[in-house]
Every structure is written in structure tokens, then in C-alpha cells.
Write an enzyme that holds these catalytic residues in place. Structure first.
Site, PDB file in Angstrom:
ATOM      1  N   GLY A   1       4.541 -45.563  54.373  1.00 37.28           N
ATOM      2  CA  GLY A   1       5.531 -46.436  53.757  1.00 37.28           C
ATOM      3  C   GLY A   1       6.202 -45.649  52.654  1.00 37.28           C
ATOM      4  O   GLY A   1       6.591 -44.502  52.865  1.00 37.28           O
TER       5      GLY A   1
ATOM      6  N   SER B   1       1.351 -40.297  56.984  1.00 36.49           N
ATOM      7  CA  SER B   1       2.626 -40.267  56.244  1.00 36.49           C
ATOM      8  C   SER B   1       2.370 -40.326  54.725  1.00 36.49           C
ATOM      9  O   SER B   1       1.731 -39.420  54.186  1.00 36.49           O
ATOM     10  CB  SER B   1       3.506 -41.410  56.752  1.00 36.49           C
ATOM     11  OG  SER B   1       4.808 -41.300  56.288  1.00 36.49           O
ATOM     12  N   ALA B   2       2.791 -41.353  54.024  1.00 40.97           N
ATOM     13  CA  ALA B   2       2.517 -41.452  52.584  1.00 40.97           C
ATOM     14  C   ALA B   2       1.014 -41.359  52.313  1.00 40.97           C
ATOM     15  O   ALA B   2       0.585 -40.778  51.308  1.00 40.97           O
ATOM     16  CB  ALA B   2       3.070 -42.763  52.027  1.00 40.97           C
TER      17      ALA B   2
ATOM     18  N   HIS C   1       6.196 -35.702  58.122  1.00 38.91           N
ATOM     19  CA  HIS C   1       7.452 -35.857  58.887  1.00 38.91           C
ATOM     20  C   HIS C   1       8.325 -34.614  58.728  1.00 38.91           C
ATOM     21  O   HIS C   1       9.550 -34.732  58.580  1.00 38.91           O
ATOM     22  CB  HIS C   1       8.255 -37.079  58.408  1.00 38.91           C
ATOM     23  CG  HIS C   1       7.563 -38.390  58.532  1.00 38.91           C
ATOM     24  ND1 HIS C   1       7.410 -39.053  59.724  1.00 38.91           N
ATOM     25  CD2 HIS C   1       6.957 -39.184  57.600  1.00 38.91           C
ATOM     26  CE1 HIS C   1       6.758 -40.196  59.519  1.00 38.91           C
ATOM     27  NE2 HIS C   1       6.467 -40.291  58.242  1.00 38.91           N
TER      28      HIS C   1
ATOM     29  N   GLU D   1       5.727 -34.177  63.156  1.00 37.00           N
ATOM     30  CA  GLU D   1       5.180 -35.426  63.703  1.00 37.00           C
ATOM     31  C   GLU D   1       4.325 -35.140  64.938  1.00 37.00           C
ATOM     32  O   GLU D   1       4.821 -34.583  65.921  1.00 37.00           O
ATOM     33  CB  GLU D   1       6.317 -36.386  64.057  1.00 37.00           C
ATOM     34  CG  GLU D   1       7.030 -36.880  62.801  1.00 37.00           C
ATOM     35  CD  GLU D   1       8.194 -37.820  63.095  1.00 37.00           C
ATOM     36  OE1 GLU D   1       8.655 -37.852  64.246  1.00 37.00           O
ATOM     37  OE2 GLU D   1       8.629 -38.507  62.158  1.00 37.00           O
TER      38      GLU D   1
END
Lengths: 233, 233
Positions: free
Chosen positions: B89, B121-122, B158, B193
Site C-alpha cells: 500500500g 511491496s511496502a 516494483h 515484480e
């Protein structure tokens, strides 16, 4: 006020500031010189080299440029400047340096009192209420995200439309701005490269392109060049 | 340690976590449940909805999920958890919430002491020394950019290669990371990714793709999957 907040300094295939020089010739006419704020240092170049880039562009319209780093007291230099240009680069670095050198409040006061101002990219991002719609990487921790508030909204420079063919799962620009609106209420103007805002007693969208407007809890929408954005807040 | 830091939760055209579920079945085996940290709230969705997304994915490998928001004392819940997953997020929001709820130091201690961890991700960005190579927008001002330091470098999730056909003048990812290195010295791993880091007593690059490594004052270079990155610092 008399300010121009431009999405970018440079269009693809053109020289630095080339697309907006005719506008700048009028904007800065009768100014003894333009004080250049090189704090954002794109690519980490020196303040001297960055100022030289600006100096070469302005020489084409016979306007002198002085670099802020040439002055001992930066706040005083901004207070006394006949005109000011803040170049792009990294917004986190720019805002950190504006606070560290006590320039932020003085710059705000000068521009609000009518000193002609130009910002490009990071230099126009700081014209918004906060730097929180920057695209830049947080390479340094600034003491605050608050910026000049020359307009009653936030600015997203280099606004980029989603690529319909992308298979990448990173957020699109529009998704990022929607995330901003889950925690913040001010509108955001997505300025495409080649667009700028002209601020006098009004705030007008200029350049050849439409801009994309994001308001909290509304669908994003397009506005045409020439639109009056004074009451967007 | 026993941690997986993944570039993304989802590959194009696949379900949430689908590509990495076989790995997770082993990683979390014999864990009573996985505690899900939903703080980063992609798109501003509720903690409940986000936890449900994780719950549905983990149900396919018969692993239970509990959301951190279901507990009164978040720090205590993290301390007691048999396993932890931090979803993606917005990294600024995630880090702000980790500090606000006093979870950051407890999470660091738990993972360092061997609690199996997954970040996407985060949630993997915070496995690095700082969050300063995030791609996210600064939608909230965190009290610090420092993160867990499970690895001796920073992570760029990413990771996106430059588009050679682009006419856009915004910075490429590689340019942004080079800007980071004008002010910071730790290496940065650009995780494409589908790639992840597996941290045990070693740090290994996993998945099908190469990763891109950025070290200060050096040209960026590629490393193949299976490369040992333990000594990258």
C-alpha cells in the site's frame, strides 16, 4: 502575485526552458536579475553547474541570473531579490534546504508581496499547500511537508496518464493521488508537461494541454487550458 | 531470521499472492496463524477488507490469518504472534502507523528473533535500512524514515526498467535511486515484480528474474536469481 508554476523545465527534444521563454521574457521584464534557487540539484549536480544551466537559458532573453549559493545570507538574498526562479530536481531536498536556510517563510512573503516568481517541477510543487503530491523519492527527511501555498490546492507536476498496456502492478499516478485524498482534503492539479499555472489576482491554466483535477470523494476530471482555477479549494 | 521480502503481492493476471503461495506454505508451516498488518491500506480500503484479501489467499494453503486491528494492544499482538505478514500500500502511511502504534521496535525484535515474516511491496520496503527508496507518495508525515533493517541495504520494490521510447521528462527509477546516493551511502536492491529476498542466516535473491543493484559511486549492475546478497552493505 505574479507567479508561474510550470510542470517541467524542459520538453522532449527541446532546450532547457525553451518552450516557455517567450512567456518569461514578459514575466521578468524590467527585472535587474533573476535569483536562481538551485537547492533541488537534479542528479546531484553542483549549485554552480545548475545555475549555469539556468543562466544560459535566460541569456537568450537577455535576463541576468544570480545563484542563491553566491550569497552569504540566503534569506536576505531572497528578501532583496527583484525576481526568483526555483528549479526542479528532488522536492524532499529542495524543501529540506529551504527550511534549513530559513528561506521558506521569506520566499513565501516575497512572492505573496509581488516579487515575480517562476517554479518548474519541484519548484512549482512547492507553490502548493504541501509537497505531498510530489513524485520524488524521499532521499532526505525534511522538517515539514508544508510549502508556500501560493495556490489553495496541491500540484502534481509531470502528471502522467496511466498506460493502458502496462502489466506493472505499481500504482498509477491517479491511484497515488487518490491515496493522498484518503488522508487529505485539498484538491490536486495534475499538470502535464507543457502546462503551467499563471498566478496574478487569478489562477489560470496555461499552455497547450488540458490538466487533470482531483477533488476528494469525486471522480477526476479534465479542464481545458485557459480555465480559471482561482476558486479550486 | 526467517523472512521473505517480496517485490509485489500480485503478478499481472494472477490472484493475490498466487505466484508465491507454494513458498509460503513451507515458510509458514506449523504456524498457528499469521498476523496480518494492514496499516498500508492500498487505495484507502478498510483494515477489515484488506485482511479479508489476505485471509482468502492464505486459505488456499490452509493457513489462518488474523488482522492486527482485531487486537487492543498492537505491540503486544506483534510480540506474541507466531508469524507476521505486512501487506503493501502506501509506505508513508505504513511507517507512520508502525511508529504511532509503537509496533516498529517490537516488529524488529520479533523478526530478528526468528518469527517467520512476509512483506510485500511496502511491507518489504520496511525490511531495508530506511524507507527512502520507496516509490510512494508522501501522503502523511512519518516521525522517521528509519525502518527494520532486516538487511544491510535498502530495497526498491516494483523495480521498473526505463522505457527507451518515453518522451516523459520525469525521472526514471534509476535516476531517482542515483539521487538517493548523492545523500546516502547504503546499497539499493531494485526488486522486479516476481522477485523476492529470502532471509535466513543468509540473504538470497529468489524468483525467476534478475535484480538490479545500485551502489554509491558505481554503475548499476544485474545479479541473477540465486545470488547471495548477504555481504552487500
Amino acid at each position: 502575485m505574479k507567479a508561474i508554476l510550470a510542470s517541467t523545465s524542459t520538453l522532449h527534444g527541446q532546450a532547457y526552458l525553451e518552450y516557455i521563454l517567450p512567456e518569461l521574457k514578459t514575466h521578468f521584464q524590467n527585472c535587474d536579475f533573476v535569483l536562481f534557487i538551485p537547492y533541488a540539484r537534479p542528479g546531484g549536480i553542483t549549485h554552480e553547474d545548475y545555475t549555469e544551466t539556468a543562466r544560459q537559458a535566460f541569456s537568450k532573453i537577455d535576463i541576468q541570473v544570480k545563484g542563491l549559493h553566491e550569497f552569504d545570507d540566503h534569506a536576505e538574498a531572497v528578501r532583496e531579490a527583484p525576481a526568483i526562479f526555483t528549479g526542479g530536481g528532488n522536492t524532499f531536498l529542495l524543501v529540506s534546504e529551504l527550511y534549513r536556510n530559513k528561506v521558506m517563510p521569506v520566499l513565501q512573503e516575497s512572492v505573496r508581496n509581488g516579487t515575480p516568481y517562476l517554479g518548474t517541477s519541484a519548484g512549482s510543487n512547492i507553490g502548493g499547500l504541501s509537497m505531498q503530491t510530489t513524485n520524488d523519492m524521499p532521499i532526505i527527511y525534511p522538517p515539514s511537508f508544508k510549502t508556500l501555498g501560493l495556490v489553495p490546492f496541491n500540484i502534481n507536476p509531470h502528471y502522467l496518464d496511466p498506460d493502458p498496456n502496462s502489466r506493472h502492478k505499481g500504482e498509477t499516478r491517479e491511484t497515488r493521488i487518490k491515496e493522498f485524498h484518503t488522508l487529505n482534503s485539498q484538491p490536486v492539479v495534475g499538470l502535464r508537461e507543457g502546462s503551467w499555472l499563471e498566478i496574478t489576482d487569478r489562477v489560470m491554466l496555461k499552455g497547450k494541454l488540458d490538466a487533470r483535477i482531483f477533488e476528494k470523494d469525486q471522480d477526476a476530471y479534465e479542464v481545458q487550458t485557459g480555465t480559471d482555477l482561482t476558486n479550486l479549494n
